[in-house]
Design a protein around this motif. Sequence first.
Motif, PDB file in Angstrom:
ATOM      1  N   ARG A   1       0.829  -1.205   0.000  1.00 34.44           N
ATOM      2  CA  ARG A   1       0.000   0.000   0.000  1.00 34.44           C
ATOM      3  C   ARG A   1       0.866   1.258   0.000  1.00 34.44           C
ATOM      4  NH1 ARG A   1      -2.303  -0.610   4.471  1.00 34.44           N
ATOM      5  NH2 ARG A   1      -1.619   1.144   5.747  1.00 34.44           N
ATOM      6  N   TYR A   2       1.920   1.250   0.810  1.00 33.39           N
ATOM      7  CA  TYR A   2       2.796   2.412   0.860  1.00 33.39           C
ATOM      8  C   TYR A   2       3.497   2.625  -0.486  1.00 33.39           C
ATOM      9  CZ  TYR A   2       2.206   1.607   5.895  1.00 33.39           C
ATOM     10  OH  TYR A   2       1.682   1.400   7.147  1.00 33.39           O
ATOM     11  N   ILE A   3       3.917   1.533  -1.108  1.00 33.18           N
ATOM     12  CA  ILE A   3       4.580   1.646  -2.410  1.00 33.18           C
ATOM     13  C   ILE A   3       3.590   2.113  -3.468  1.00 33.18           C
ATOM     14  CG2 ILE A   3       5.764   0.366  -4.237  1.00 33.18           C
ATOM     15  CD1 ILE A   3       6.780  -1.543  -2.026  1.00 33.18           C
ATOM     16  N   GLU A   4       2.412   1.511  -3.483  1.00 35.12           N
ATOM     17  CA  GLU A   4       1.398   1.830  -4.489  1.00 35.12           C
ATOM     18  C   GLU A   4       0.981   3.299  -4.402  1.00 35.12           C
ATOM     19  OE1 GLU A   4      -2.491  -0.535  -6.105  1.00 35.12           O
ATOM     20  OE2 GLU A   4      -2.438  -0.087  -3.965  1.00 35.12           O
ATOM     21  N   ASN A   5       0.841   3.802  -3.167  1.00 41.71           N
ATOM     22  CA  ASN A   5       0.426   5.206  -2.966  1.00 41.71           C
ATOM     23  C   ASN A   5       1.600   6.178  -3.026  1.00 41.71           C
ATOM     24  OD1 ASN A   5      -2.207   4.311  -2.588  1.00 41.71           O
ATOM     25  ND2 ASN A   5      -2.005   4.203  -0.357  1.00 41.71           N
ATOM     26  N   GLU A   6       2.806   5.625  -3.070  1.00 44.52           N
ATOM     27  CA  GLU A   6       4.037   6.424  -3.103  1.00 44.52           C
ATOM     28  C   GLU A   6       4.175   7.312  -1.870  1.00 44.52           C
ATOM     29  OE1 GLU A   6       4.435   8.493  -6.791  1.00 44.52           O
ATOM     30  OE2 GLU A   6       4.297   6.663  -8.001  1.00 44.52           O
ATOM     31  N   GLN A   7       3.517   6.929  -0.805  1.00 46.29           N
ATOM     32  CA  GLN A   7       3.657   7.653   0.456  1.00 46.29           C
ATOM     33  C   GLN A   7       3.097   6.792   1.592  1.00 46.29           C
ATOM     34  OE1 GLN A   7       1.279  11.170   0.928  1.00 46.29           O
ATOM     35  NE2 GLN A   7      -0.650  10.137   0.532  1.00 46.29           N
ATOM     36  N   ILE A   8       3.411   7.211   2.791  1.00 44.93           N
ATOM     37  CA  ILE A   8       2.873   6.553   3.981  1.00 44.93           C
ATOM     38  C   ILE A   8       1.768   7.427   4.549  1.00 44.93           C
ATOM     39  CG2 ILE A   8       3.405   5.907   6.368  1.00 44.93           C
ATOM     40  CD1 ILE A   8       6.290   5.309   5.306  1.00 44.93           C
TER      41      ILE A   8
ATOM     42  N   GLN B   1      -4.611   8.037  21.084  1.00 46.56           N
ATOM     43  CA  GLN B   1      -4.237   9.439  21.112  1.00 46.56           C
ATOM     44  C   GLN B   1      -2.969   9.664  20.290  1.00 46.56           C
ATOM     45  OE1 GLN B   1      -6.267  11.745  22.568  1.00 46.56           O
ATOM     46  NE2 GLN B   1      -7.610   9.985  22.903  1.00 46.56           N
ATOM     47  N   SER B   2      -3.151   9.904  19.008  1.00 42.67           N
ATOM     48  CA  SER B   2      -2.014  10.136  18.131  1.00 42.67           C
ATOM     49  C   SER B   2      -2.475  10.855  16.878  1.00 42.67           C
ATOM     50  CB  SER B   2      -1.343   8.806  17.750  1.00 42.67           C
ATOM     51  OG  SER B   2      -0.223   9.024  16.930  1.00 42.67           O
ATOM     52  N   ASP B   3      -1.579  11.618  16.263  1.00 38.94           N
ATOM     53  CA  ASP B   3      -1.911  12.306  15.026  1.00 38.94           C
ATOM     54  C   ASP B   3      -1.802  11.351  13.842  1.00 38.94           C
ATOM     55  OD1 ASP B   3      -2.229  14.728  16.365  1.00 38.94           O
ATOM     56  OD2 ASP B   3      -0.091  15.229  16.156  1.00 38.94           O
ATOM     57  N   SER B   4      -2.455  11.690  12.735  1.00 35.97           N
ATOM     58  CA  SER B   4      -2.287  10.941  11.499  1.00 35.97           C
ATOM     59  C   SER B   4      -0.837  11.057  11.041  1.00 35.97           C
ATOM     60  CB  SER B   4      -3.215  11.480  10.414  1.00 35.97           C
ATOM     61  OG  SER B   4      -4.562  11.359  10.799  1.00 35.97           O
ATOM     62  N   LEU B   5      -0.323   9.970  10.456  1.00 36.83           N
ATOM     63  CA  LEU B   5       1.052   9.966   9.971  1.00 36.83           C
ATOM     64  C   LEU B   5       1.057  10.066   8.458  1.00 36.83           C
ATOM     65  CD1 LEU B   5       2.563   7.127  12.205  1.00 36.83           C
ATOM     66  CD2 LEU B   5       2.614   9.590  12.594  1.00 36.83           C
ATOM     67  N   THR B   6       1.776  11.031   7.932  1.00 35.13           N
ATOM     68  CA  THR B   6       1.901  11.215   6.493  1.00 35.13           C
ATOM     69  C   THR B   6       3.351  11.499   6.165  1.00 35.13           C
ATOM     70  OG1 THR B   6      -0.327  12.169   6.384  1.00 35.13           O
ATOM     71  CG2 THR B   6       1.086  12.475   4.473  1.00 35.13           C
ATOM     72  N   SER B   7       3.892  10.764   5.194  1.00 42.10           N
ATOM     73  CA  SER B   7       5.290  10.960   4.827  1.00 42.10           C
ATOM     74  C   SER B   7       5.553  10.373   3.452  1.00 42.10           C
ATOM     75  CB  SER B   7       6.208  10.289   5.860  1.00 42.10           C
ATOM     76  OG  SER B   7       7.559  10.392   5.471  1.00 42.10           O
ATOM     77  N   ASN B   8       6.476  10.976   2.722  1.00 39.63           N
ATOM     78  CA  ASN B   8       6.960  10.369   1.498  1.00 39.63           C
ATOM     79  C   ASN B   8       7.713   9.076   1.832  1.00 39.63           C
ATOM     80  OD1 ASN B   8       5.995  12.406  -0.250  1.00 39.63           O
ATOM     81  ND2 ASN B   8       7.790  13.674   0.179  1.00 39.63           N
ATOM     82  N   LEU B   9       7.714   8.139   0.915  1.00 40.85           N
ATOM     83  CA  LEU B   9       8.398   6.866   1.144  1.00 40.85           C
ATOM     84  C   LEU B   9       9.875   7.024   0.767  1.00 40.85           C
ATOM     85  CD1 LEU B   9       7.972   3.924   2.009  1.00 40.85           C
ATOM     86  CD2 LEU B   9       7.516   3.372  -0.388  1.00 40.85           C
ATOM     87  N   ASN B  10      10.752   6.899   1.768  1.00 44.46           N
ATOM     88  CA  ASN B  10      12.177   7.133   1.545  1.00 44.46           C
ATOM     89  C   ASN B  10      12.763   6.266   0.431  1.00 44.46           C
ATOM     90  OD1 ASN B  10      12.188   9.028   3.591  1.00 44.46           O
ATOM     91  ND2 ASN B  10      13.038   7.644   5.136  1.00 44.46           N
TER      92      ASN B  10
END
Length: 273
Positions: free
Chosen positions: A203-210, A219-228
């Motif tokens: 999924r991370y590869i297909e979307n090209e991001q996390i 209790q945590s924020d959403s995580l969004t990041s480019n895939l290194n």
Amino acid sequence: MPAEYGDAIFRINPHSPKQLYIIGISHRDPNSGANNSTTVRTQMEIFRIGEWLKENRRLDLLLPEGYFAAGKTISAPSTVHASNQLRPELDNAFLLESLAADSPGVNAEKLLMQHYNLQACQVEDRRIYNAVRSSLGKLKNAGSGTDEIAGNIDELIYLQEVRTAQLLQNIPGVIEYEFLRGAVGNRSALFTIGLNHIKDIFRYIENEQIYIEPPSGVQSDSLTSNLNLLQTGYGITIIIPRTLADDHKLLEMTDIDRIVLADAKHSRRTRQN
């Protein structure tokens, strides 16, 4: 790679000089450490895949899930430049006998290190790893309430997604460090991880991001990041050992059948273009 060892179910950027080979594996029982019905055969196939990658793709580096070491690195006794001085070839009977032993220290990665002088490095984040273990413990000790169990399951799934993402994000930096210090001869590695993680990796590869959304109650924020891996130009190949690849029910349970279909569509589009 010979089909008797496994299937490469997904590949991207195959001509890049940087390559990560991901193998979905079958774990031993987490409580007893005992082998299940597919563990030994699967481990033998993982060894053969690693052996083939060493001989045909100059593989020098192993990145096993759940691996921790002092200093984060364990090197084989000889250097990468002496890796052609190998021990006698291991036949399948010896491999099966060695891997069938009820010892947590004997696995495909350990045999690859011993026989082919491959190096193992840590990509696990201890904090996330411990959080997953704590969540598993809460689930085991949960009461009979449906809401409590459901909440614990949601938390565990979320933490495992975060852990999988962190493992992937750590990989390019570890490979680059080992290459620049001369411990390995190229920027490629074999990453072994449980089959249940493969769907998230894809999924991370297909979307090209996390992108990971925490469930209600966490209790945590959403995580969004480019895939290194993609940002740094890595090619990625996902491989399933033959024993697991032939278990169609298991592929459905782990959503890997969807990855196979997606890769088939991608391959057809590539040929048409």
